[in-house]
Design an enzyme around this catalytic site. Structure first.
Site, PDB file in Angstrom:
ATOM      1  N   ARG A 224      20.956  30.849  85.119  1.00 45.43           N
ATOM      2  CA  ARG A 224      19.808  30.392  84.341  1.00 45.43           C
ATOM      3  C   ARG A 224      20.075  30.743  82.882  1.00 45.43           C
ATOM      4  O   ARG A 224      21.065  31.391  82.559  1.00 45.43           O
ATOM      5  CB  ARG A 224      18.470  30.951  84.855  1.00 45.43           C
ATOM      6  CG  ARG A 224      18.428  32.307  85.475  1.00 45.43           C
ATOM      7  CD  ARG A 224      18.770  33.449  84.562  1.00 45.43           C
ATOM      8  NE  ARG A 224      17.984  33.410  83.342  1.00 45.43           N
ATOM      9  CZ  ARG A 224      18.291  33.996  82.216  1.00 45.43           C
ATOM     10  NH1 ARG A 224      19.429  34.689  82.109  1.00 45.43           N
ATOM     11  NH2 ARG A 224      17.533  33.924  81.161  1.00 45.43           N
TER      12      ARG A 224
ATOM     13  N   ARG B 106      16.854  21.065  86.424  1.00 45.46           N
ATOM     14  CA  ARG B 106      15.793  21.748  85.680  1.00 45.46           C
ATOM     15  C   ARG B 106      15.444  20.890  84.452  1.00 45.46           C
ATOM     16  O   ARG B 106      16.350  20.365  83.799  1.00 45.46           O
ATOM     17  CB  ARG B 106      16.223  23.166  85.259  1.00 45.46           C
ATOM     18  CG  ARG B 106      16.386  24.098  86.472  1.00 45.46           C
ATOM     19  CD  ARG B 106      16.496  25.542  86.060  1.00 45.46           C
ATOM     20  NE  ARG B 106      15.233  26.083  85.623  1.00 45.46           N
ATOM     21  CZ  ARG B 106      15.105  27.287  85.042  1.00 45.46           C
ATOM     22  NH1 ARG B 106      16.176  28.019  84.823  1.00 45.46           N
ATOM     23  NH2 ARG B 106      13.933  27.734  84.658  1.00 45.46           N
TER      24      ARG B 106
ATOM     25  N   ASP C 148      14.923  27.163  74.739  1.00 46.70           N
ATOM     26  CA  ASP C 148      15.365  26.173  75.736  1.00 46.70           C
ATOM     27  C   ASP C 148      15.424  24.775  75.146  1.00 46.70           C
ATOM     28  O   ASP C 148      16.178  23.925  75.611  1.00 46.70           O
ATOM     29  CB  ASP C 148      14.449  26.194  76.955  1.00 46.70           C
ATOM     30  CG  ASP C 148      14.737  27.440  77.776  1.00 46.70           C
ATOM     31  OD1 ASP C 148      14.219  28.509  77.417  1.00 46.70           O
ATOM     32  OD2 ASP C 148      15.533  27.339  78.720  1.00 46.70           O
TER      33      ASP C 148
ATOM     34  N   LYS D  41      10.857  30.808  77.206  1.00 44.39           N
ATOM     35  CA  LYS D  41      10.226  31.397  78.389  1.00 44.39           C
ATOM     36  C   LYS D  41       8.735  31.671  78.166  1.00 44.39           C
ATOM     37  O   LYS D  41       8.338  32.131  77.096  1.00 44.39           O
ATOM     38  CB  LYS D  41      10.978  32.700  78.722  1.00 44.39           C
ATOM     39  CG  LYS D  41      10.534  33.444  79.954  1.00 44.39           C
ATOM     40  CD  LYS D  41      10.404  32.595  81.193  1.00 44.39           C
ATOM     41  CE  LYS D  41      11.637  31.820  81.542  1.00 44.39           C
ATOM     42  NZ  LYS D  41      11.358  30.774  82.576  1.00 44.39           N
TER      43      LYS D  41
HETATM   44  O1  MRU Z   1      13.960  30.185  83.309  1.00 43.48           O
HETATM   45  P1  MRU Z   1      15.140  30.731  82.563  1.00 43.48           P
HETATM   46  O2  MRU Z   1      15.512  32.118  82.935  1.00 43.48           O
HETATM   47  O3  MRU Z   1      16.317  29.769  82.616  1.00 43.48           O
HETATM   48  O4  MRU Z   1      14.656  30.754  81.054  1.00 43.48           O
HETATM   49  C1  MRU Z   1      15.526  31.241  80.083  1.00 43.48           C
HETATM   50  C2  MRU Z   1      14.927  31.361  78.751  1.00 43.48           C
HETATM   51  O5  MRU Z   1      13.794  31.017  78.519  1.00 43.48           O
HETATM   52  C3  MRU Z   1      15.840  31.853  77.673  1.00 43.48           C
HETATM   53  O6  MRU Z   1      15.133  32.581  76.730  1.00 43.48           O
HETATM   54  C4  MRU Z   1      16.471  30.635  76.985  1.00 43.48           C
HETATM   55  O7  MRU Z   1      17.066  29.792  77.936  1.00 43.48           O
HETATM   56  C5  MRU Z   1      17.479  31.025  75.981  1.00 43.48           C
HETATM   57  S1  MRU Z   1      18.925  31.653  76.721  1.00 43.48           S
HETATM   58  C6  MRU Z   1      20.092  31.960  75.551  1.00 43.48           C
END
Ligand code: MRU
Length: 355
Positions: free
Chosen positions: A47, A90, A237, A248
């Site tokens: 992830r 995703r 993201d 997140k």
């Molecule tokens: O659901 P996740 O764990 O994939 O979400 C990850 C995040 O929100 C991270 O902060 C984001 O992807 C940046 S990672 C360098």
């Protein structure tokens, strides 16, 4: 570099560290089947936006290598089905779609046979992986310049080496500042409900002995109010061209707290996270995950049976709450419409040419 690898190619396998098992178990899975790689993204074995993009690229290279046909047009057709499969894993992290597009671009070039075609796809996926590490290092350098010595930095989720091919974005900034001897310390938000902060960020920081303290998400306001937080650094993201940032769930709350208390709120991300097709945060698709991730922790129920729950995986921090967006190409500040257009000048020109 870190003492672990997040995602790599070990011929003929895609190898992933299992992030659902950390920190209690350090387990690597070898995938010889692209469907396994797609499921690993869906199930969050891997992830983090850049890591998802790199993994999808390697998964597509694996699909091309696995193809049984010697007919290039049939192989390309199979490949486009795999692109669709990976695109469904995703929805929020734009790096996934960016990685798929990069691979499609290679697939569409001229090849004499399926062997040279699949090898070119593998080389592209490996290049994307290497590039991600080097971009994270650059983000780290640009970001560390913004961090004052002795700073107490709060971070949310995991935007570290585990969320990228290595080094990390938000944690890359923290790592670089630490290695420059800035004597920083880190507040780690536990990041309910998936606990990326408590499980993954804490693990990464402890491995490198970077001073860090774990707090629950609802303690952030208290420590900010006490003057115990000098800056907030998060990853992203998807970044819209007006500077709105999806990250997140819980990031928006932190951005509001930062604004209220006048502390800098930095977003660190490679340009592969900037979506030139997305005008504002309102257009960013927000993943809704299983309510069971809220009603249970580690498979144990923490709410009455049958209790309804919601789990949006991400939220959007508005551009006006963001002090700066740190990319491998430099630091963008408000007005983001202008500064991000400058950062993405090449991609915008290419898109205009295509249309
Ligand atoms: O659901 P996740 O764990 O994939 O979400 C990850 C995040 O929100 C991270 O902060 C984001 O992807 C940046 S990672 C360098």
């Amino acid at each position: 570099m870190s003492s672990f690898e997040t995602v790599y190619w070990e011929d003929p396998y895609v190898v992933l560290i299992d992030q659902t098992k950390l920190p209690s178990e350090t387990l690597y899975h070898r995938y010889q089947d692209p469907e396994g790689v797609a499921l690993a993204i869906e199930n969050m074995i891997v992830r983090g936006a850049p890591a998802i993009g790199v993994t999808a690229a390697l998964g597509l290279a694996l699909a091309a290598k696995q193809s049984k046909t010697q007919d290039l047009s049939k192989a390309r057709l199979e490949f486009s089905h795999w692109c669709e499969r990976f695109a469904r894993t995703r929805p929020t992290a734009v790096n996934l779609f960016w990685g798929i597009e990069k691979m499609k671009h290679i697939s569409d070039q001229d090849f004499s046979d399926t062997d040279t075609w699949s090898e070119a796809l593998l080389q592209e996926a490996l290049r994307i992986r290497e590039e991600d590490i080097s971009f994270c290092k650059k983000i780290g350098e640009h970001g560390a310049a913004l961090i004052k010595p002795e700073s107490k930095i709060l971070t949310h989720c995991n935007a570290g080496a585990l969320a990228t091919a290595g080094w990390g974005t938000a944690l890359g900034v923290i790592r670089s500042a630490f290695h420059q001897g800035k004597n920083i310390s880190v507040w780690v938000d536990e990041t309910r409900p998936f606990l990326q902060g408590a499980r993954l960020t804490a693990w990464e920081l402890m491995q490198e002995q970077i001073p860090a303290t774990l707090i629950t998400d609802n303690m952030a306001g208290y420590f900010i109010q006490q003057g115990e937080v000098d800056a907030i650094v998060i990853g992203a993201d998807r970044i819209a061209m007006n500077g709105d940032v999806a990250n997140k769930i819980g990031s928006y709350t932190l951005s509001v707290l930062a604004k209220e208390h006048g502390i800098p709120f930095y977003v660190a991300a490679p340009t592969s996270t900037i979506d030139i097709a997305c005008k504002s945060g309102a257009q960013i698709p927000i993943e809704e995950r299983s309510p069971e991730e809220v009603t249970q922790i580690g498979g144990t129920s923490i709410a009455p049976q049958g209790m309804s729950a919601r789990h949006p995986g991400f939220d959007v921090s508005p551009a006006q709450n963001i002090t700066a967006i740190i990319t491998e190409r430099g630091v963008a500040k408000a007005n983001y419409m202008e500064s991000l257009a400058q950062v993405m000048e090449t991609e915008l020109a290419e898109a205009t040419e295509r249309s």
